[in-house]
Motif scaffolding. Structure first.
Motif, short mmCIF file in Angstrom:
data_model
loop_
_atom_site.label_atom_id
_atom_site.label_comp_id
_atom_site.label_asym_id
_atom_site.label_seq_id
_atom_site.Cartn_x
_atom_site.Cartn_y
_atom_site.Cartn_z
N GLU A 165 0.82 -1.21 0.00
CA GLU A 165 0.00 0.00 0.00
C GLU A 165 0.85 1.27 0.00
O GLU A 165 0.38 2.35 -0.40
CB GLU A 165 -0.94 0.01 1.21
CG GLU A 165 -2.04 -1.04 1.16
CD GLU A 165 -1.52 -2.43 1.51
OE1 GLU A 165 -0.34 -2.53 1.93
OE2 GLU A 165 -2.27 -3.40 1.35
N LEU A 182 -3.06 10.27 -12.22
CA LEU A 182 -3.42 9.90 -10.85
C LEU A 182 -2.70 10.76 -9.82
O LEU A 182 -3.27 11.15 -8.80
CB LEU A 182 -3.10 8.42 -10.62
CG LEU A 182 -4.00 7.41 -11.34
CD1 LEU A 182 -3.46 6.01 -11.18
CD2 LEU A 182 -5.43 7.49 -10.80
N LEU A 185 -4.30 14.03 -9.27
CA LEU A 185 -5.50 13.92 -8.44
C LEU A 185 -5.17 13.67 -6.98
O LEU A 185 -6.09 13.54 -6.15
CB LEU A 185 -6.39 12.80 -8.95
CG LEU A 185 -7.01 12.99 -10.35
CD1 LEU A 185 -7.78 11.74 -10.76
CD2 LEU A 185 -7.92 14.22 -10.37
N LEU A 187 -3.57 10.96 -5.90
CA LEU A 187 -3.51 9.52 -5.67
C LEU A 187 -2.12 9.03 -6.05
O LEU A 187 -1.89 8.48 -7.13
CB LEU A 187 -4.59 8.80 -6.48
CG LEU A 187 -6.02 9.29 -6.24
CD1 LEU A 187 -7.00 8.58 -7.18
CD2 LEU A 187 -6.42 9.06 -4.79
N ASP A 192 -3.78 4.86 -1.34
CA ASP A 192 -4.73 5.94 -1.64
C ASP A 192 -5.69 5.52 -2.75
O ASP A 192 -6.88 5.84 -2.71
CB ASP A 192 -3.96 7.18 -2.07
CG ASP A 192 -3.00 7.67 -0.99
OD1 ASP A 192 -3.27 7.38 0.19
OD2 ASP A 192 -1.99 8.31 -1.34
N LEU A 193 -5.16 4.82 -3.74
CA LEU A 193 -6.00 4.39 -4.86
C LEU A 193 -7.01 3.35 -4.42
O LEU A 193 -8.18 3.37 -4.84
CB LEU A 193 -5.11 3.84 -5.98
CG LEU A 193 -5.81 3.45 -7.28
CD1 LEU A 193 -6.43 4.68 -7.94
CD2 LEU A 193 -4.82 2.78 -8.24
N ALA A 195 -8.37 3.05 -1.53
CA ALA A 195 -9.40 3.65 -0.67
C ALA A 195 -10.33 4.59 -1.41
O ALA A 195 -11.27 5.12 -0.81
CB ALA A 195 -8.71 4.41 0.48
N THR A 196 -10.12 4.81 -2.71
CA THR A 196 -10.95 5.71 -3.50
C THR A 196 -12.14 4.95 -4.09
O THR A 196 -12.05 3.76 -4.40
CB THR A 196 -10.11 6.34 -4.62
OG1 THR A 196 -8.98 6.98 -4.04
CG2 THR A 196 -10.91 7.37 -5.39
N ALA A 197 -13.23 5.65 -4.27
CA ALA A 197 -14.41 5.02 -4.88
C ALA A 197 -14.07 4.50 -6.27
O ALA A 197 -13.41 5.18 -7.06
CB ALA A 197 -15.56 6.04 -4.93
N ARG A 198 -14.54 3.33 -6.59
CA ARG A 198 -14.15 2.67 -7.83
C ARG A 198 -14.91 3.22 -9.05
O ARG A 198 -14.36 3.27 -10.14
CB ARG A 198 -14.39 1.15 -7.71
CG ARG A 198 -13.57 0.51 -6.61
CD ARG A 198 -13.97 -0.95 -6.42
NE ARG A 198 -13.70 -1.74 -7.61
CZ ARG A 198 -12.55 -2.42 -7.80
NH1 ARG A 198 -11.58 -2.36 -6.91
NH2 ARG A 198 -12.40 -3.13 -8.90
N LEU A 201 -13.26 6.20 -10.77
CA LEU A 201 -12.01 5.78 -11.40
C LEU A 201 -12.29 5.04 -12.70
O LEU A 201 -11.59 5.21 -13.70
CB LEU A 201 -11.21 4.90 -10.44
CG LEU A 201 -10.63 5.59 -9.20
CD1 LEU A 201 -9.96 4.56 -8.29
CD2 LEU A 201 -9.64 6.67 -9.60
#
Length: 492
Positions: A165, A182, A185, A187, A192-193, A195-198, A201
């Motif tokens: 991670e 990324l 943004l 990330l 961090d990626l 934990a971001t909404a999919r 993305l």
């Protein structure tokens, strides 16, 4: 969800594979780099640690690198030899586990699940890999994880015992454009990626980004596919009673040659070198090597070529085993079958070259082939007749140097008595008088300034095609810097 935590994947990355392959045979203590042409510039392809220490980097132009480091030693890169060397390392890595595949052009991937205990555990296995690579003079970085993506990330980006991670998003094997987007943004890390909404993305970057993330986290399978070993075309026959007569050995060879050629035909291959090993009852072996002028798989054409060497072989007290192997093979396209089963003109020529080559050596039979140069004296080269036509020569007729634009006969320049920049109306050559009926040109040819040893330092030449009233079609050129006219060729 795919459970990959029980798998143990090892990624082997050789960051200096190309340079270390070369330096294994000719080591140097100074800065060294291999170069590869990109477009019109030579660029650094792979560097040794000394070259990296002085500030050089990959993809830097060679001109800039030499200006920055005058002591830099360079050599041409050979990606084809690097691939072959990596294949050798793949076979070596199979001592640790049977599932070994390629990972890019400078890495390997091992599925060591269930094999680590044979080496005393995972730590002992990794230590053995590092030690053997160091003994071979290779720089090796390792990554061990439960997924192939995580192992690749650890091998390329981890510093010590960093968790997955904490690694940058580039460790997910993303392209440079996606990596930069990324980071803009915010990330910058894999954590961090994750934990971001999919959904956002996926809408912005497409499904490939999430697929790489899922492969690294073990939520999507990514198998290790081992490379199949190349097929071996070899057969042998152990005889119940020793033989020694030529006709008996030829008969056994024919029985081996038929199924061998059938295998070659099945794979659309042809043999370029065959090795017939005759083992005597005293365990001495007599190999007979047959090099062919072209790829063949016709037993009727190949068998008679063995007869001369079999007659000269010493059978001793008898031969009890015969082995036939196609040591070198090449692709050979299938021919349409029909009523006419006679060999083509090229096949008859290959048979003739092979028969002569068995007596004087195939390398001594040479022929002219087109070369990639606009200099008339360097537009051809003398090579063994058995070499395959290079790709550059096969496209020769599609380039600007079509055969009709160059004379059939080319000879060293021969001066003639003429003056001025325009072709002479009358001139003498080889004690003959000629009258020009038509002149086509000029075609200006300059020396190849990028070739330091081009062998042509006379400067510019203006070439003309001259049709004479006497029926001869000559190739003349004029040298502006040292005014003079010369004849260099004659058209058919």
């Amino acid at each position: 969800m795919f459970d990959g935590m029980n798998r143990r994947i090892i990624c082997l990355w050789f960051p200096r594979l190309a340079t270390e392959r070369v330096l294994r045979t000719c080591p140097t203590d100074g800065p060294f780099a291999l170069t590869l042409r990109h477009g019109n510039a030579e660029r650094l392809y792979c560097l040794n640690p000394r070259a990296e220490a002085v500030g050089l980097c990959r993809d830097m132009s060679l001109a800039d690198a030499r200006a920055y480091c005058p002591d830099l030693l360079t050599g041409p890169a050979r990606p084809d030899l690097d691939v072959r060397f990596l294949g050798t390392l793949r076979r070596w890595a199979m001592r640790y586990c049977p599932w070994v595949g390629f990972e890019g052009r400078d890495g390997l991937v091992l599925d060591a699940t269930g094999s680590t205990h044979l080496w005393g555990g995972e730590a002992a296995l990794l230590d053995d890999l590092r030690g053997r690579a160091a003994q071979a003079g290779l720089t090796l970085r390792l990554g061990l994880a439960g997924t192939r993506g995580a192992a690749w990330a650890l091998a390329h980006y981890a510093q010590g015992d960093e968790p997955l991670e904490a690694l940058p998003v580039a460790a997910l094997r993303l392209d440079g454009k996606t990596d930069i987007a990324l980071q803009r943004l915010g990330l910058s890390r894999i954590g961090d990626l994750a934990a971001t909404a999919r959904a956002p993305l996926a809408r912005r970057f497409g499904p490939d980004l999430l697929a790489r993330l899922d492969q690294a986290l073990g939520q999507m399978p990514e198998p290790v596919v081992p490379q199949p070993d190349p097929p071996r075309y070899a057969l042998r026959m152990t005889l119940p009673e020793p033989i020694g007569l030529t006709r008996d050995v030829m008969g056994v060879t024919a029985r081996l040659l038929d199924p061998l050629c059938a295998r070659l035909d099945r794979d659309d291959m042809g043999a370029r070198m065959l090795i017939l090993s005759l083992r005597r009852i005293d365990r001495a072996s007599h190999p007979i090597t047959l090099r062919l002028a072209g790829p063949m798989r016709d037993p009727a054409r190949i068998l008679p070529l063995f007869e001369r060497d079999i007659e000269a072989a010493d059978a001793g007290f008898g031969i009890d085993q015969i082995r036939l192997e196609a040591a070198v093979v090449e692709p050979l396209t299938a021919r349409q079958t029909g009523i006419d089963t006679k060999a083509s003109g090229q096949e008859r020529l290959d048979d003739l070259i092979t028969r002569i080559g068995t007596r004087i050596g195939l390398d001594n039979i040479q022929c002219f082939r087109p070369a990639d140069s606009h200099i008339p004296e360097q537009a051809f080269c003398l090579v063994p007749a058995t070499l395959s036509l290079p790709a550059a020569a096969s496209a020769w007729t599609r380039s600007g140097l079509r055969p009709g634009l160059r004379p059939l006969r080319l000879f060293p320049p021969e001066p003639i008595s003429a003056s001025g920049r325009q072709p002479p109306a009358r001139f003498r050559w080889r004690r003959m008088s000629f009258t020009a009926a038509r002149a086509i040109g000029p075609e200006r040819i300059a020396p190849e300034w990028w070739a330091p040893n081009d062998g042509w330092r006379s400067g510019l030449r203006d070439y003309w095609k001259i049709d004479t009233r006497e029926g001869r079609r000559l190739w003349l050129f004029h040298t502006p810097q040292h005014p003079g006219w010369f004849v260099q060729g004659e058209f058919a």
